[in-house]
Enzyme design. Structure first.
Site, PDB file in Angstrom:
ATOM      1  N   HIS A 497     -12.801  34.293   6.497  1.00  0.00           N
ATOM      2  CA  HIS A 497     -12.036  35.152   5.585  1.00  0.00           C
ATOM      3  C   HIS A 497     -10.629  35.400   6.108  1.00  0.00           C
ATOM      4  O   HIS A 497      -9.636  35.156   5.409  1.00  0.00           O
ATOM      5  CB  HIS A 497     -12.774  36.484   5.404  1.00  0.00           C
ATOM      6  CG  HIS A 497     -12.038  37.475   4.556  1.00  0.00           C
ATOM      7  ND1 HIS A 497     -12.376  37.729   3.241  1.00  0.00           N
ATOM      8  CD2 HIS A 497     -10.984  38.288   4.816  1.00  0.00           C
ATOM      9  CE1 HIS A 497     -11.558  38.636   2.748  1.00  0.00           C
ATOM     10  NE2 HIS A 497     -10.710  38.991   3.683  1.00  0.00           N
ATOM     11  N   GLU A 498     -10.546  35.901   7.324  1.00  0.00           N
ATOM     12  CA  GLU A 498      -9.220  36.244   7.862  1.00  0.00           C
ATOM     13  C   GLU A 498      -8.356  35.001   8.044  1.00  0.00           C
ATOM     14  O   GLU A 498      -7.127  35.071   7.904  1.00  0.00           O
ATOM     15  CB  GLU A 498      -9.359  37.010   9.176  1.00  0.00           C
ATOM     16  CG  GLU A 498     -10.059  38.354   9.055  1.00  0.00           C
ATOM     17  CD  GLU A 498      -9.435  39.268   8.012  1.00  0.00           C
ATOM     18  OE1 GLU A 498      -8.209  39.150   7.752  1.00  0.00           O
ATOM     19  OE2 GLU A 498     -10.168  40.095   7.435  1.00  0.00           O
ATOM     20  N   HIS A 501      -6.504  34.249   4.887  1.00  0.00           N
ATOM     21  CA  HIS A 501      -5.224  34.967   4.837  1.00  0.00           C
ATOM     22  C   HIS A 501      -4.177  34.215   5.656  1.00  0.00           C
ATOM     23  O   HIS A 501      -3.012  34.087   5.239  1.00  0.00           O
ATOM     24  CB  HIS A 501      -5.381  36.368   5.428  1.00  0.00           C
ATOM     25  CG  HIS A 501      -6.028  37.363   4.534  1.00  0.00           C
ATOM     26  ND1 HIS A 501      -5.597  37.620   3.250  1.00  0.00           N
ATOM     27  CD2 HIS A 501      -7.066  38.223   4.753  1.00  0.00           C
ATOM     28  CE1 HIS A 501      -6.347  38.578   2.715  1.00  0.00           C
ATOM     29  NE2 HIS A 501      -7.241  38.958   3.599  1.00  0.00           N
ATOM     30  N   HIS A 504      -2.688  31.350   3.891  1.00  0.00           N
ATOM     31  CA  HIS A 504      -1.757  31.840   2.868  1.00  0.00           C
ATOM     32  C   HIS A 504      -0.382  32.103   3.497  1.00  0.00           C
ATOM     33  O   HIS A 504       0.662  31.827   2.890  1.00  0.00           O
ATOM     34  CB  HIS A 504      -2.326  33.128   2.264  1.00  0.00           C
ATOM     35  CG  HIS A 504      -1.750  33.503   0.936  1.00  0.00           C
ATOM     36  ND1 HIS A 504      -2.099  34.670   0.288  1.00  0.00           N
ATOM     37  CD2 HIS A 504      -0.844  32.899   0.134  1.00  0.00           C
ATOM     38  CE1 HIS A 504      -1.456  34.745  -0.853  1.00  0.00           C
ATOM     39  NE2 HIS A 504      -0.679  33.688  -0.977  1.00  0.00           N
TER      40      HIS A 504
END
Length: 711
Positions: A497-498, A501, A504
């Site tokens: 998940h992290e 980010h 991105h």
């Protein structure tokens, strides 16, 4: 992340600081490490030079510099142009960005008393600094002039978007208020900045004090030797030799509850978590929350909005509280029956075991594990040997990024860090060029805020000539010395998940920092991160990293099949706890100013009661009193974003499945159309261009097993 609308201070403060430096000029002053850009690769922070005492004078000097730069722009006698106004604002505040990004990154992950005092002192000044810029009438006049004639400026699409964000941001910050109302607004902003800092610091202290201390090892029955050794190590670190300490994570439920067989210990751990910030002591957050909620409602009213939720959602993908609430009600309607079914199933397991108790929240995870094992023959302890942290990172997270986007990674030991456990990697793009730097800070510390997050030490911008320096932070249990860093399947998901980010941010490809990378709406920014979670269980990726740390043997296919079959298990709980928290957040921030101060306990009870969910058995993921996201971390009226972006990411993943899954071609398309766009386009059209249609909730409900025949 630091925005272009950074906060700030008054020149008098900085002048006093400068005078003190001049008075001691006889002794050569050490140069502040934030005064000039770092000479490290990618301008990474000079943690080898930065001292705790550097931050406060750097803030003071940087705010003064920034304000002088902005005043020069506002007072420019030349007619406003995009370059002499908007681009100039984008270039301003470089030192303030450097110190802000470094300070807030460290204070979240590795704070101490000195840094806490700096935050207390600087938070209101930064708020005042923000107001000094956002409420400058000459500056706003220049921006408004450009906005009014934007059609004739021959701007690029990115420039048009940046201009829109500036104009909307000034208006939203109160630029069109009367002088009297601006004075009121400044006072509210200063108060809120101080209160939000106070909440964060009280909660960190409350969480530390709320750790469960155990004298008798037998009360830890069910925990494996590694967890017991870690608990002993945590106790020793607190000067409690011979005892055992279970630290609290930021959520309501605690990981150890699943394994603990002593019910009294489970209840004690849950209650410590549930009441951590409600002890009536100096760390009780409820009085601060009362003030924050009241002042936010007053600020919204002053700015012409019925409540804080309406004020904050103006630039989100959902647009209005009504849209967000309608979406959550749709999820809640589908989830509530599943919660009741799951609770009955767990009670049946309890009765079958002959335990003669009624299900309580501290029992849920423990008996859910029994049911999961009975239904799917899946024991999480059987899985953990295949999830060693460093192997998951390098052979799982990095491997998926390589297969999708062509990225490669090289560990570095020459980049200074703020804490010895932090790891640093250079990230190389598909053509072998250096893309950026990545820091990983995974282990829990008492001086680290709870949860997991990503942010930048340095943001990407072609205008500024900067490339991304990014960090991921988590709160995994550090193993005892000599033990492997085995993590849970939830922790594996957190890592993916992290890093979503991080992708991105790494793929940011913008000219202007305001629209670069993850500088997006809350209900968009969680889309890439939650999408990246899917690759954790992709067959190709899983086979590459899930290996027994003792033998190197790959995870057996039979065990993989069990994991996948069990993936939809307990989804009434998993989804329900988030919906309840998100609705609680929205209720707090839907209060009108006329409502006045609320009794925190009574308000929370009433808000949870009207959700239609089984909040007695499935408590909210965060209670009001320890809801860090909404009281200090910028997610006020925005926690629904985690659910909204689940809808987006499930839609996107279904697109991948329909088009061949994990391939470089698909990864490149996602990079080009989503990950590299920042906020250069409006979110709805951007998503529709990728997905082929507007988002729909069907794939999300299907993935959670909440549609007919989904289980």
């Amino acid at each position: 992340m630091a925005s272009r609308f950074l906060r700030s201070a008054i020149l008098l403060v900085a002048s006093a600081s400068l005078g003190a430096q001049i008075a001691h000029a006889a002794t050569p002053a050490r140069a502040n490490p934030f005064a000039v850009p770092s000479t490290l690769p990618f301008q990474a922070p000079r943690f080898d030079l930065i001292k705790d005492g550097d931050y406060q004078p750097a803030f003071e000097t940087a705010m003064a510099q920034h304000l002088a730069e902005v005043q020069k722009i506002a007072n420019n006698p030349a007619a406003p142009t995009f370059d002499n106004t908007i681009a100039a604002l984008e270039k301003s505040g470089r030192m303030l960005d450097r110190v802000s990004l470094a300070f807030f990154g460290v204070v979240q992950a590795n704070t101490n008393d000195t840094l806490d005092k700096v935050q207390e002192a600087e938070a209101p000044k930064l708020s005042q600094h923000s107001d000094a810029i956002n409420l400058d009438p000459k500056l706003f006049a220049r921006v408004k002039t450009l906005w009014d004639k934007r059609a004739a400026l021959n701007l690029t699409p990115e420039q048009t978007q940046v201009l829109k964000i500036y104009y909307d941001g000034f208006v939203h910050a109160g630029a069109q208020l009367s002088a009297a109302d601006q004075t009121k607004l400044k006072a509210l902003n200063t108060q809120l900045a101080s209160l939000e800092t106070s909440f964060q610091q009280k909660l960190l202290a409350a969480a530390k004090a709320g750790a469960l201390v155990i004298d008798d090892k037998t009360k830890l029955a069910g925990l494996d030797d590694g967890k017991i050794a870690a608990a002993a190590q945590d106790a020793k670190g607190r000067g409690l030799d011979g005892k055992f300490v279970i630290p609290l994570q930021n959520t309501t439920q605690q990981p150890s509850l699943e394994d603990m067989t002593d019910r009294a210990t489970r209840e004690a751990l849950f209650q410590n978590s549930w009441t951590r910030a409600e002890k009536g002591d100096a760390n009780d957050t409820r009085p601060v929350i009362q003030q924050i909620a009241t002042l936010r409602a007053q600020k919204a009213q002053l700015l012409g909005y019925p409540n804080w939720a309406a004020y904050t959602l103006y630039d989100q993908m959902a647009k209005t509280p009504e849209a967000a609430e309608g979406f959550m009600r749709q999820l809640g309607t589908a989830t509530a029956p599943e919660q009741k079914r799951e609770a009955a199933e767990l009670q049946a397991q309890i009765d079958k075991d002959g335990d003669k108790i009624r299900l309580k929240p501290w029992d849920w995870d423990h008996y859910a594990a029994e049911v999961r094992k009975a239904k799917y023959d899946l024991d999480q302890n059987e899985v953990k040997p295949y999830f060693e942290l460093h192997t998951v990172l390098e052979d799982g997270v990095f491997y998926a990024a390589n297969q999708l986007y062509g990225l490669t990674f090289k560990k570095r030991t020459d980049i200074p860090v703020y804490q010895p456990d932090v790891m640093v990697y250079t990230v190389y793009d598909k053509d072998g060029s250096q893309l950026g730097l990545m820091y990983f800070d995974y282990y829990k510390r008492d001086n680290k805020s709870g949860g997991a997050w990503m942010s930048n030490w340095v943001g990407q911008s072609k205008l500024l000539g900067t490339r991304p320096v990014i960090y991921n932070v988590a709160n995994f249990q550090k193993p005892a010395a000599g033990q492997p860093a085995l993590i849970s399947s939830d922790d594996v998901t957190t890592m993916f998940h992290e890093f979503g980010h991080a992708l991105h941010g790494l793929f940011a490809n913008q000219v202007y920092p305001t629209v670069s990378g993850t500088n997006t709406a809350r209900d968009w920014v969680e889309f890439p991160s939650q999408f990246n979670e899917h690759w954790a269980l992709d067959p190709k990726v899983l086979a590459h990293y899930a290996k027994d740390y003792r033998t190197g043997a790959p995870i057996p296919q039979a065990l993989v099949d069990k994991i996948k079959k069990a993936a939809k298990f307990n989804q009434g709980y998993a989804l329900g706890e988030v919906i309840a928290a998100a609705m609680l957040d929205m209720d707090w921030h839907s209060l009108p100013a006329s409502a006045g101060k609320q009794d925190v306990d009574q308000f929370e009870a009433a808000a949870l009661a009207k959700t239609g969910l089984d909040t007695a058995d499935v408590p909210p993921r965060y209670r009001t009193s320890y809801f860090l996201h909404i009281w200090a971390n910028g997610y006020s009226a925005g926690y629904y974003a985690y659910l909204w972006t689940q809808m987006l990411e499930h839609d996107a993943y279904h697109w991948f499945v329909d088009h061949g899954g994990l391939t470089r071609e698909n990864g490149q398309r996602f990079r080009d159309m989503i990950l590299s766009k920042g906020h250069t386009e409006d979110y709805g059209p951007m998503f529709k261009a990728f997905y082929g249609k507007d988002p729909d909730v069907g794939p999300m409900l299907e993935e959670h097993g909440l549609t007919p025949n989904a289980q």
